[in-house]
Scaffold this motif. Structure first.
Motif, PDB file in Angstrom:
ATOM      1  N   LYS A   1     -10.839 -15.808  38.376  1.00 51.28           N
ATOM      2  CA  LYS A   1     -11.016 -16.394  39.776  1.00 51.28           C
ATOM      3  C   LYS A   1      -9.960 -18.002  40.322  1.00 51.28           C
ATOM      4  N   ASP A   2     -10.146 -18.738  39.614  1.00 52.42           N
ATOM      5  CA  ASP A   2      -9.597 -19.745  39.396  1.00 52.42           C
ATOM      6  C   ASP A   2      -8.284 -19.206  40.052  1.00 52.42           C
ATOM      7  N   LEU A   3      -7.805 -19.136  39.570  1.00 59.46           N
ATOM      8  CA  LEU A   3      -6.021 -19.010  38.628  1.00 59.46           C
ATOM      9  C   LEU A   3      -5.514 -17.745  40.616  1.00 59.46           C
ATOM     10  N   ARG A   4      -6.868 -17.388  40.344  1.00 63.98           N
ATOM     11  CA  ARG A   4      -6.279 -16.332  41.561  1.00 63.98           C
ATOM     12  C   ARG A   4      -5.728 -16.955  42.810  1.00 63.98           C
ATOM     13  N   LYS A   5      -7.292 -18.197  42.993  1.00 63.44           N
ATOM     14  CA  LYS A   5      -7.693 -18.866  44.141  1.00 63.44           C
ATOM     15  C   LYS A   5      -6.432 -19.198  44.585  1.00 63.44           C
ATOM     16  N   GLU A   6      -5.777 -20.521  43.182  1.00 65.50           N
ATOM     17  CA  GLU A   6      -5.485 -20.951  43.559  1.00 65.50           C
ATOM     18  C   GLU A   6      -3.450 -20.647  43.458  1.00 65.50           C
ATOM     19  N   SER A   7      -2.870 -19.818  43.183  1.00 64.63           N
ATOM     20  CA  SER A   7      -1.998 -18.825  43.119  1.00 64.63           C
ATOM     21  C   SER A   7      -2.194 -18.444  45.204  1.00 64.63           C
ATOM     22  N   ALA A   8      -3.656 -18.062  45.411  1.00 59.30           N
ATOM     23  CA  ALA A   8      -3.839 -17.439  46.872  1.00 59.30           C
ATOM     24  C   ALA A   8      -3.334 -18.600  48.387  1.00 59.30           C
ATOM     25  N   GLN A   9      -3.506 -19.837  47.740  1.00 65.31           N
ATOM     26  CA  GLN A   9      -3.194 -21.423  48.421  1.00 65.31           C
ATOM     27  C   GLN A   9      -1.504 -21.504  48.234  1.00 65.31           C
ATOM     28  N   VAL A  20      -8.149 -16.057  50.783  1.00 62.84           N
ATOM     29  CA  VAL A  20      -7.853 -17.366  50.847  1.00 62.84           C
ATOM     30  C   VAL A  20      -6.121 -17.066  51.648  1.00 62.84           C
ATOM     31  N   LEU A  21      -6.212 -16.459  51.413  1.00 59.92           N
ATOM     32  CA  LEU A  21      -4.849 -15.942  51.855  1.00 59.92           C
ATOM     33  C   LEU A  21      -5.108 -15.787  53.850  1.00 59.92           C
ATOM     34  N   ASN A  67       2.334 -11.932  52.871  1.00 61.14           N
ATOM     35  CA  ASN A  67       1.919 -11.725  51.162  1.00 61.14           C
ATOM     36  C   ASN A  67       1.743 -10.745  50.402  1.00 61.14           C
ATOM     37  N   ALA A  68       1.955 -10.869  49.084  1.00 52.67           N
ATOM     38  CA  ALA A  68       1.775  -9.542  48.031  1.00 52.67           C
ATOM     39  C   ALA A  68       0.613 -10.295  47.247  1.00 52.67           C
ATOM     40  N   ILE A  69      -0.021  -9.016  46.728  1.00 51.60           N
ATOM     41  CA  ILE A  69      -1.222  -9.494  45.776  1.00 51.60           C
ATOM     42  C   ILE A  69      -0.539  -8.615  44.282  1.00 51.60           C
ATOM     43  N   GLY A  70       0.051  -8.817  43.244  1.00 49.25           N
ATOM     44  CA  GLY A  70       0.493  -8.636  42.288  1.00 49.25           C
ATOM     45  C   GLY A  70      -0.814  -8.605  41.359  1.00 49.25           C
TER      46      GLY A  70
END
Length: 376
Positions: free
Chosen positions: A199-207, A241-242, A217-220
């Motif tokens: 979760k923390d990495l996904r939030k950081e990457s999305a921001q 976030v996106l 924006n894409a989610i891979g």
């Protein structure tokens, strides 16, 4: 490129909208048939346009780079002209395909060295030459070069990979901005959120991705073996976030049920090989559940392939006839089922859009999910 939201659902993140590019409108939510090597397998472009009514299809940079090669595409005037397709095209960057060549590639900060799956020849992908290749292909929407991590994935590896994907994105943006459209229509770059199932990495990457303010924006890195619940959880985290005013694309997903669950989580765009791959093996999807048309039970079933279907094959051919075609190994069987499945996927997302507009999306989704779990 513009994206206008037309309606939203009060009980979920689902929404409808329209993406507009130089090749026309893309009504969302949308499923994109996969045309990996300048063709959607077993389906004519005319059928995609007139029967399936696809607003956009997907091509793949890795495969098109190897065959027919970019010099052929450039001489043809780009992929649209080469395959005679007048609507939108999105190209994956090839990152997922390189990921799948785990025994044939070496990843470094500079890029990826890999062996062709065709003849074993050595090749090199970097953020810069992937942008150049997609310019030569001429897709309306180009994807940034990323590393797709496996599942399961160690946290530290996922974190290092995510940061490298972000650095690669910076290089993609720089190269994209330094190069020109080649075929008279504007191209657009989408970045990709990574971070595995953390979760923390996904939030950081999305921001990080959101801050780049690119057109979409894409989610891979999902649909790579993780349980569905984890996919949905990561999608939910990222769509929080996106930005809401940009289209959100969930890459490589998925089953009809996955589409509906992720539409509820705010996803606008999907692609997957499943409808055509399963079709070639005799699996068809319907609103009442999935059917293995090869089964003996359909031998004397002379009812339409799908009485609720929207394509001509659904009503012109019986289940018994299509089963017979598979039994005698006739290529027409794969064509019929591919057209049916793609038609069903496009019908499903359009029905979802209608129910979002009507205000009863979540109750309809629950009913459809329950029905589509059946094996007929």
């Amino acid at each position: 490129m513009t994206f206008n939201i037309h309606s939203t659902d009060d009980n979920s993140k689902a929404r409808t909208g329209v993406i507009t590019t130089d090749h026309g409108e893309i009504k969302t939510p949308i499923f994109m048939p996969v045309g990996t090597i300048a063709t959607v397998k077993s389906v004519h472009q005319r059928e995609l346009l007139n029967d399936i009514k696809a607003d956009i299809i997907l091509g793949n940079t890795y495969h098109l780079y190897l065959r027919p090669e970019t010099d052929i595409l450039q001489k043809a005037g780009g992929l649209h002209q080469f395959m005679n397709w007048s609507k939108n095209i999105l190209t994956d960057s090839g990152g997922y395909q390189v990921y799948s060549l785990s025994e044939r590639r070496k990843i470094s900060e500079d890029g990826v060295k890999f062996k062709s799956h065709i003849d074993g020849s050595m090749h090199w992908f970097s953020p810069e030459n992937v942008m150049d290749t997609q310019r030569l292909i001429g897709a309306d929407i180009m994807m940034a070069f990323d590393e797709c991590t496996p599942y399961p994935c160690d946290y530290n590896y996922a974190k290092r990979s995510m940061h490298m994907t972000h650095r690669w994105l910076e290089r993609c943006i720089t190269r994209f901005n330094a190069t020109d459209d080649l075929y008279g229509h504007q191209q657009h770059l989408f970045p990709i959120v990574q971070g595995s199932t953390y979760k923390d990495l996904r939030k950081e990457s999305a921001q990080y991705i959101a801050d780049k303010d690119l057109p979409g924006n894409a989610i891979g890195g999902l649909s790579v073996g993780e349980p569905n619940d984890e996919m949905y959880e990561m999608t939910d985290v990222v769509t929080d976030v996106l930005p809401k005013d940009k289209p959100r694309y969930l890459m490589g997903v998925g089953t009809p049920i996955d589409l509906l669950e992720n539409i509820a989580l705010g996803i606008d765009m999907f692609d997957c090989v499943m409808p055509t791959r399963n079709a070639r093996n005799g699996m068809i999807f319907t609103s009442q559940g999935s059917i293995n048309i090869k089964n003996l039970k359909w031998k004397t079933d002379f009812s339409p392939l799908d009485s609720d279907g929207t394509t001509w094959v659904d009503h012109d051919y019986s289940r018994a006839y299509v089963r017979h075609l598979f039994t005698v190994n006739e290529l027409l069987a794969k064509q019929i089922c591919s057209i049916h499945n793609l038609g069903f996927y496009l019908k499903l997302v359009r029905q979802a859009a209608q129910h979002i507009q009507d205000g009863d999306f979540m109750s309809w989704k629950t009913m459809m999910v329950n029905q589509m779990q059946n094996r007929l």
